[in-house]
Design an enzyme around this catalytic site. Structure first.
Site, PDB file in Angstrom:
ATOM      1  N   ARG A 155       0.899  -1.298  -0.041  1.00  0.00           N
ATOM      2  CA  ARG A 155      -0.130  -0.132   0.000  1.00  0.00           C
ATOM      3  C   ARG A 155       0.869   1.149   0.013  1.00  0.00           C
ATOM      4  O   ARG A 155       2.067   1.357   0.641  1.00  0.00           O
ATOM      5  CB  ARG A 155      -0.828   0.093   1.326  1.00  0.00           C
ATOM      6  CG  ARG A 155      -2.285  -0.509   0.951  1.00  0.00           C
ATOM      7  CD  ARG A 155      -3.078  -0.905   2.123  1.00  0.00           C
ATOM      8  NE  ARG A 155      -2.917   0.292   3.126  1.00  0.00           N
ATOM      9  CZ  ARG A 155      -3.613   0.378   4.436  1.00  0.00           C
ATOM     10  NH1 ARG A 155      -4.357  -0.784   4.583  1.00  0.00           N
ATOM     11  NH2 ARG A 155      -3.223   1.288   5.370  1.00  0.00           N
ATOM     12  N   ARG A 166       2.274   7.992  10.035  1.00  0.00           N
ATOM     13  CA  ARG A 166       1.031   7.296  10.548  1.00  0.00           C
ATOM     14  C   ARG A 166       0.816   6.951  11.715  1.00  0.00           C
ATOM     15  O   ARG A 166      -0.087   7.309  12.841  1.00  0.00           O
ATOM     16  CB  ARG A 166       0.490   6.220   9.754  1.00  0.00           C
ATOM     17  CG  ARG A 166       0.194   6.387   8.172  1.00  0.00           C
ATOM     18  CD  ARG A 166       0.056   5.440   7.392  1.00  0.00           C
ATOM     19  NE  ARG A 166      -0.987   4.514   7.716  1.00  0.00           N
ATOM     20  CZ  ARG A 166      -1.084   3.255   7.867  1.00  0.00           C
ATOM     21  NH1 ARG A 166       0.044   2.506   7.310  1.00  0.00           N
ATOM     22  NH2 ARG A 166      -2.167   2.638   7.893  1.00  0.00           N
TER      23      ARG A 166
END
Ligand code: AMP
Length: 209
Positions: A155, A166
């Site tokens: 991804r 993140r």
């Protein structure tokens, strides 16, 4: 059963949400998956969300709240759901509390070094979103989805610098939800190290307690 799964990127939320969905017979609602589909189909929502997602930031609350509200109104979510990746901010949690009752919140936790290792090994099927891990949950044939044979991909937001961002985003914006739900007596904490099946059993036990 109306359940929320909390946890930093790489804790195995998606995998456990899938297993819980099969076990409890309620759908898994992954806001990340819905957003990625919108990006892939280049919808208005996808166009607005893409740059936030690609840089490891959160998509603005108003967009994600409206999207989740629509999803939870679909017939299959009437009997319950497992929320994977929502809420991610206090504002989202407040909006959700006005929308529906939640029975339980499971918070998966893991050491930071383990998180980085997990994140870099993740591979996903672009067609059916099945998630694999090159060490912990490898596909039967290397690089190919067990279910449909499609070539697996990394991804865009699993690239190392994005992973770090993140995790930072999670600490700043989402980790406060742990206290939020603990204060409301809804939190069950589950140590997310070990085999997928072991973590699943711990989760089931935590839900019974
Ligand atoms: P996930 O697959 O849950 O890790 O989500 C991937 C990305 O989608 C996140 O890094 C965010 O950019 C975005 N996203 C997913 N769920 C939310 C949410 N509840 N609020 C804001 N952004 C979200």
């Amino acid at each position: 059963m109306r359940l929320i799964l909390l946890g930093p990127p790489g804790a195995g939320k998606g995998t456990q949400a899938e297993k819980l969905s099969a076990y409890l017979g309620v759908p898994r609602v992954s806001t990340g998956d819905i957003l990625r589909h919108n990006v892939a189909e280049n919808t208005d929502l996808g166009k607005k969300a893409k740059s936030f997602m690609d840089s490891g930031k959160l998509v603005p609350d108003d967009l994600v709240i409206a999207m989740t509200e629509r999803r939870l109104k679909e017939p299959d979510a009437k009997k319950g759901f497992i929320l994977d990746g929502f809420p991610r901010t206090i504002a989202q949690a407040e909006a959700l509390s006005k929308l529906t009752k939640i029975d339980s919140v499971v918070s998966l936790f893991l050491e930071p070094e383990e998180l980085i290792k997990r994140n870099t090994g993740r591979r996903v099927c672009p067609k059916d979103d099945t998630v694999y891990h090159i060490f912990m949950n490898p596909p039967k044939r290397p690089g190919l989805c067990d279910k449909c044979g499609t070539s697996l991909i990394i991804r865009a937001d699993d690239k190392e610098e994005v992973v770090r961002k993140r995790i930072e985003t999670y600490e700043k914006q989402t980790a406060p939800l742990i206290k939020y739900y603990r204060d409301r007596g809804m939190l069950r904490e589950v140590y997310a190290s070990g085999l997928i099946e072991e973590i699943f059993q711990r989760t089931i036990e935590a839900l019974k307690a």
